[in-house]
Design an enzyme around this catalytic site. Sequence first.
Site, PDB file in Angstrom:
ATOM      1  N   PHE A 184       0.853  -1.189   0.000  1.00 51.05           N
ATOM      2  CA  PHE A 184       0.000   0.000   0.000  1.00 51.05           C
ATOM      3  C   PHE A 184       0.885   1.234   0.000  1.00 51.05           C
ATOM      4  CE2 PHE A 184      -2.492   3.470   1.710  1.00 51.05           C
ATOM      5  CZ  PHE A 184      -3.620   3.403   0.909  1.00 51.05           C
ATOM      6  N   ASP A 218       9.237   2.596   1.598  1.00 48.96           N
ATOM      7  CA  ASP A 218       8.068   3.328   2.086  1.00 48.96           C
ATOM      8  C   ASP A 218       7.937   3.039   3.579  1.00 48.96           C
ATOM      9  OD1 ASP A 218       5.546   4.123   2.897  1.00 48.96           O
ATOM     10  OD2 ASP A 218       4.536   3.449   1.071  1.00 48.96           O
ATOM     11  N   LYS A 233       2.516   9.520   8.477  1.00 47.59           N
ATOM     12  CA  LYS A 233       1.843   9.022   9.688  1.00 47.59           C
ATOM     13  C   LYS A 233       2.461   9.494  11.014  1.00 47.59           C
ATOM     14  CE  LYS A 233      -0.926   5.440   7.734  1.00 47.59           C
ATOM     15  NZ  LYS A 233      -0.636   4.755   6.480  1.00 47.59           N
TER      16      LYS A 233
HETATM   17  C1  LIG Z   1      -0.886   5.067   5.036  1.00 52.36           C
HETATM   18  C2  LIG Z   1       0.160   4.704   4.086  1.00 52.36           C
HETATM   19  C3  LIG Z   1       0.391   5.449   2.917  1.00 52.36           C
HETATM   20  C4  LIG Z   1      -0.483   6.596   2.493  1.00 52.36           C
HETATM   21  O1  LIG Z   1      -0.430   7.653   3.389  1.00 52.36           O
HETATM   22  P1  LIG Z   1      -1.508   8.834   3.282  1.00 52.36           P
HETATM   23  O2  LIG Z   1      -1.036   9.820   4.315  1.00 52.36           O
HETATM   24  O3  LIG Z   1      -2.837   8.230   3.593  1.00 52.36           O
HETATM   25  O4  LIG Z   1      -1.454   9.359   1.917  1.00 52.36           O
HETATM   26  C5  LIG Z   1       1.451   5.087   2.112  1.00 52.36           C
HETATM   27  N1  LIG Z   1       2.245   4.059   2.421  1.00 52.36           N
HETATM   28  C6  LIG Z   1       2.063   3.326   3.529  1.00 52.36           C
HETATM   29  C7  LIG Z   1       2.984   2.200   3.840  1.00 52.36           C
HETATM   30  C8  LIG Z   1       0.998   3.602   4.400  1.00 52.36           C
HETATM   31  O5  LIG Z   1       0.802   2.850   5.471  1.00 52.36           O
END
Ligand SMILES: *Cc1c(COP(=O)(O)O)cnc(C)c1O
Length: 376
Positions: free
Chosen positions: A122, A207, A236
């Site tokens: 994700f 990421d 986050k």
């Molecule tokens: C939540 C998340 C995203 C997206 O972040 P947003 O602030 O919602 O755009 C991208 N990568 C990972 C691994 C995530 O957990």
Amino acid sequence: MSALFGNYGKRRARIVKGQGTIVEDSTGKKYLDFTSGIAVVSLGHANPAIVKAIHDQSEKLWHISNLFDIPGQEKVAQKLIADTHFSYAFFCNSGAEANEAAIKLARKHTGKNHIITFEKSFHGRTFGAMSATGQGKVHNGFGPLVEKFTILPFNDVAALEATIDDSVAAIMLEMIQGEGGVNSVSPEFAAAIAKACDDKGILLIIDEVQTGIGRTGTRYAYEQTILKPNIVTLAKGLGGGFPVGGMLGTAELYDTFSPGTHGTTFGGNPLAMSVAETVLDHVFEPAFLQHVQELSTYFVKQLKANLPSNYTVQGQGLLLGIGCGDAEVAPYIATAEEKGLLLVGAGPNVIRLLPPLTVSKAEINEAIAILKTILS
Ligand SMILES: *Cc1c(COP(=O)(O)O)cnc(C)c1O
């Protein structure tokens, strides 16, 4: 009737306030928040240091735009890169934006456009980040996607080796797939990725939007592996509840993002940076990270001791998952909410445990007691 689009399936509880790990709904009922607003509120709700930082900064300057120097950005950048192999940071407002920046940087720097990502990953909901995401349910109905993302099976060394060639600009992955089921990168896979990147000069983008900023017990999750990413993306936990995203990069990438190549109006504004600085002052303390590791060890031990053996315990630090086999976790999560414990799923069959990093052992014990009644 609601005036909101229906793109979120809403939970029953209406949370109106919080303190530390505890949140309260509009009827006065209290809950243990083991979601942290999806790995965001790492220092707990209404943390006094963050409240003070945002209050103090709000009386000075909220926003000035990146037309001007923002000294807070320099401070936060220095804290993020200290004792790492990174040299530079860029700030934005979300995880998806951080990944967009990373994708653009990797394409422009290499002059190539092919990026390898993985199933169940994700990376966010914007077009680039969505196209990088290895989940059909995130793509459905929104095509055509951005081209040149190849989505490979996760932890599959053979598939990786068969796909690597000179066309590849970057490999992009999470160290632990958060949304996709709390799946960790295996050591063999990490070794294969490191080798592929070395052999072919491929950039590695990790990421760490969910795994970063202390969530797994180290500043960044990659530090616990042999991987040395060229780019790391953050969001986050970095803002502790204020929207802050970021990207870190190594020295050789500097010239690629020359003036005018990339930007954002809000990114890195003084208010956001005052909060991020406060978060890092707490979370990057070695004693704090050590404590996260101890809490994690305790939590995992208690989960294993108290849950029936058909459940698996996954993840690292305070990004943990309870694998429920083929069982759907949505009903468990709803029952936990009734019993005063907020949880979130990771895919259909895994319960994700994301308490604030400031959670106490007593709160972990309470959560275990509730989980035990639900899962036994
Ligand atoms: C939540 C998340 C995203 C997206 O972040 P947003 O602030 O919602 O755009 C991208 N990568 C990972 C691994 C995530 O957990």
